[in-house]
Structure formats: C-alpha cells, structure tokens
Design an enzyme around this catalytic site. Structure first.
Site, PDB file in Angstrom:
ATOM      1  N   CYS A 138       2.424  -5.648  -9.395  1.00 14.14           N
ATOM      2  CA  CYS A 138       1.501  -4.971 -10.305  1.00 14.14           C
ATOM      3  C   CYS A 138       1.801  -5.285 -11.768  1.00 14.14           C
ATOM      4  O   CYS A 138       2.930  -5.627 -12.133  1.00 14.14           O
ATOM      5  CB  CYS A 138       1.581  -3.461 -10.086  1.00 14.14           C
ATOM      6  SG  CYS A 138       0.201  -2.556 -10.830  1.00 14.14           S
ATOM      7  N   ASP A 188       4.804   7.226  -6.043  1.00 13.39           N
ATOM      8  CA  ASP A 188       5.488   6.679  -7.200  1.00 13.39           C
ATOM      9  C   ASP A 188       6.348   7.779  -7.807  1.00 13.39           C
ATOM     10  O   ASP A 188       6.152   8.967  -7.515  1.00 13.39           O
ATOM     11  CB  ASP A 188       4.430   6.204  -8.228  1.00 13.39           C
ATOM     12  CG  ASP A 188       4.997   5.313  -9.327  1.00 13.39           C
ATOM     13  OD1 ASP A 188       4.201   4.879 -10.185  1.00 13.39           O
ATOM     14  OD2 ASP A 188       6.216   5.048  -9.324  1.00 13.39           O
TER      15      ASP A 188
HETATM   16  O1  LIG Z   1       2.275  -0.400 -14.762  1.00 12.36           O
HETATM   17  C1  LIG Z   1       1.989   0.361 -15.695  1.00 12.36           C
HETATM   18  O2  LIG Z   1       2.235   0.112 -16.886  1.00 12.36           O
HETATM   19  C2  LIG Z   1       1.276   1.650 -15.416  1.00 12.36           C
HETATM   20  C3  LIG Z   1       0.832   2.436 -16.481  1.00 12.36           C
HETATM   21  C4  LIG Z   1       0.161   3.624 -16.207  1.00 12.36           C
HETATM   22  C5  LIG Z   1      -0.098   4.022 -14.903  1.00 12.36           C
HETATM   23  C6  LIG Z   1       0.352   3.244 -13.826  1.00 12.36           C
HETATM   24  C7  LIG Z   1       1.039   2.063 -14.086  1.00 12.36           C
HETATM   25  N1  LIG Z   1       1.520   1.294 -13.043  1.00 12.36           N
HETATM   26  C8  LIG Z   1       1.264   1.739 -11.712  1.00 12.36           C
HETATM   27  C9  LIG Z   1       1.842   0.898 -10.657  1.00 12.36           C
HETATM   28  O3  LIG Z   1       1.240   0.752  -9.597  1.00 12.36           O
HETATM   29  C10 LIG Z   1       3.261   0.427 -10.811  1.00 12.36           C
HETATM   30  O4  LIG Z   1       3.427  -0.728 -10.026  1.00 12.36           O
HETATM   31  C11 LIG Z   1       4.165   1.537 -10.279  1.00 12.36           C
HETATM   32  O5  LIG Z   1       4.114   2.599 -11.198  1.00 12.36           O
HETATM   33  C12 LIG Z   1       5.596   1.062 -10.087  1.00 12.36           C
HETATM   34  O6  LIG Z   1       6.110   0.630 -11.311  1.00 12.36           O
HETATM   35  P1  LIG Z   1       7.664   0.217 -11.364  1.00 12.36           P
HETATM   36  O7  LIG Z   1       8.461   1.472 -11.095  1.00 12.36           O
HETATM   37  O8  LIG Z   1       7.849  -0.317 -12.742  1.00 12.36           O
HETATM   38  O9  LIG Z   1       7.896  -0.829 -10.294  1.00 12.36           O
END
Ligand SMILES: O=C(O)c1ccccc1NCC(=O)[C@H](O)[C@H](O)COP(=O)(O)O
Length: 207
Positions: free
Chosen positions: A9, A128
C-alpha cells in the site's frame, strides 16, 4: 496449498509499482487522503494503475471521503477495490458500485465481530493498529484482539515487515496481509529489496 494474498500500500512511483508486481504482490494500494505523505493525485494514480498487469488488483484507499470524491477518482482511475479507512457507514462504502473492504482500527475494547457485522457487504475486513489520526502508523496491535475462527476474509495490517510477517501468517492465517511503512526507505518511497523480503517471508510461512 493456501496462498496468503499480499497487498502493498501507499505506492507513489512507477518503479515501486513495477517492483511490487515483479515480486508477486496480489494488490497495490493507492492513497487518496491528502494529509498522507503517500497520497497520490488522480493523474498520478491513473498513470500508476495503467502499469498493473492482469490479475493484480488496484485498490483505492479513502478516509471519510466527501460527497463525489470517490466518483471523481473512479471517473479517471480504474480501481477494482475500494478501501475505507475512516468512520464510514456501510451505506457510505457500498454506494460506489465497486467491491470494497472496511478497515477496523484495533485497540482493546474493539469487538471485531460486532464491527464486521455492521459491514455485511464488505468483501473483507482489514484490521490495522489504532493510531491518532488514521492509518499508516507503522505499528502492530495485539493480534489476540482478532477472535479465533473469525469467518470474514481478514486482511491483517499494521506494522508488518519482513521480520514479523511470517509469525503473523502462522499465528493468524489471514486471507491477506497488507504493508506500507514496513517496505519503505522513506514515507511513500518503497524499497524493492524490502518488498521482495516481505513477500518471501509470507511465502515461506505459507509453506
Ligand atoms: O498509508 C497511509 O498513509 C494511510 C493514511 C491514512 C489512512 C490509511 C493509510 N494507510 C492504510 C493502509 O492500508 C496501510 O497499509 C496500513 O495502515 C498499514 O500501514 P503500515 O503499518 O505502515 O504497514
């Protein structure tokens, strides 16, 4: 043999899309939430989605979108799956004529069964970590908050990386895993080697 699906993502660059596809990602997520450092414009997303070969799912991520916002993106970007990561209701999510998944921001007291029951038309439930603001926090959460035998397609997310994803897959056996910061050298800048290591970790855990 079951194969855990993998979503990468927050991609913003063509070379990162190519790296994720070449490493075997099943889905690529694009963030349409301007406060995020991983946000892409409609024009950028249209160019990036055009790089996806068949059978790699394009995912558009929204947080409490304003009326018409999703439609404006869909008019220009062929998204196959929508991801809602805010406080959207079931009807907010289901009105766009696309399959969609709903994110649950997990912390003690969140009843995932009750949460999932309020989104009966969701194709899946993404879990999440709860962070101030919204997602992309780069933090794990207490996986014991996921009830054993959870029946809906579960997308495990939050602070995953190549070091912990194997344990996550073996313990939770999710339908899919999702990662953003765990495969980045900087916010929105993915690292091809980290992506490959992450995917290898999932494949090793799948057996
Ligand atoms: O990715 C972002 O910046 C974000 C911002 C606001 C809402 C959701 C967002 N991402 C959502 C996702 O699906 C991410 O992959 C998920 O939160 C996992 O992130 P990470 O812990 O950094 O792998």
């Amino acid at each position: 043999m079951f194969r855990t699906r993998i979503k990468i993502c927050g991609l913003t660059r063509p070379q990162d899309v190519r790296a994720a596809v070449d490493s075997g990602a099943d889905a690529i997520g694009f963030v349409f939430y301007p406060p995020s450092p991983r946000a892409v414009s409609i024009e950028q997303a249209a160019e990036l989605v055009a790089l996806l070969p068949p059978f790699v799912v394009s995912v558009g991520l929204f947080v409490n979108p304003a009326p018409g916002e999703v439609e404006a993106v869909l008019a220009r970007v062929p998204l196959q799956l929508l991801q809602f990561h805010g406080d959207e209701s079931e009807s907010d999510c289901a009105r766009h004529g696309r399959a969609w998944i709903k994110a649950a921001r997990m912390r003690p007291g969140v009843d995932l069964l009750e949460f999932a029951a309020s989104y009966p038309r969701a194709s899946g439930i993404l879990v999440d970590a709860f962070v101030d603001g919204y997602g992309g926090g780069g933090r794990t959460f207490d996986w014991t908050l996921i009830p054993a035998g959870f029946k809906r397609p579960l997308v495990l997310s939050g602070g995953l990386d190549a070091d912990n994803v194997g344990d996550a897959v073996r313990r939770i056996r999710p339908w899919a895993v999702d990662v953003s910061s765990g495969v980045e050298s900087a916010k929105g800048i993915k690292d091809a080697d980290m992506i490959a290591a992450f995917i290898a970790g999932v494949r090793h855990a799948d057996g």
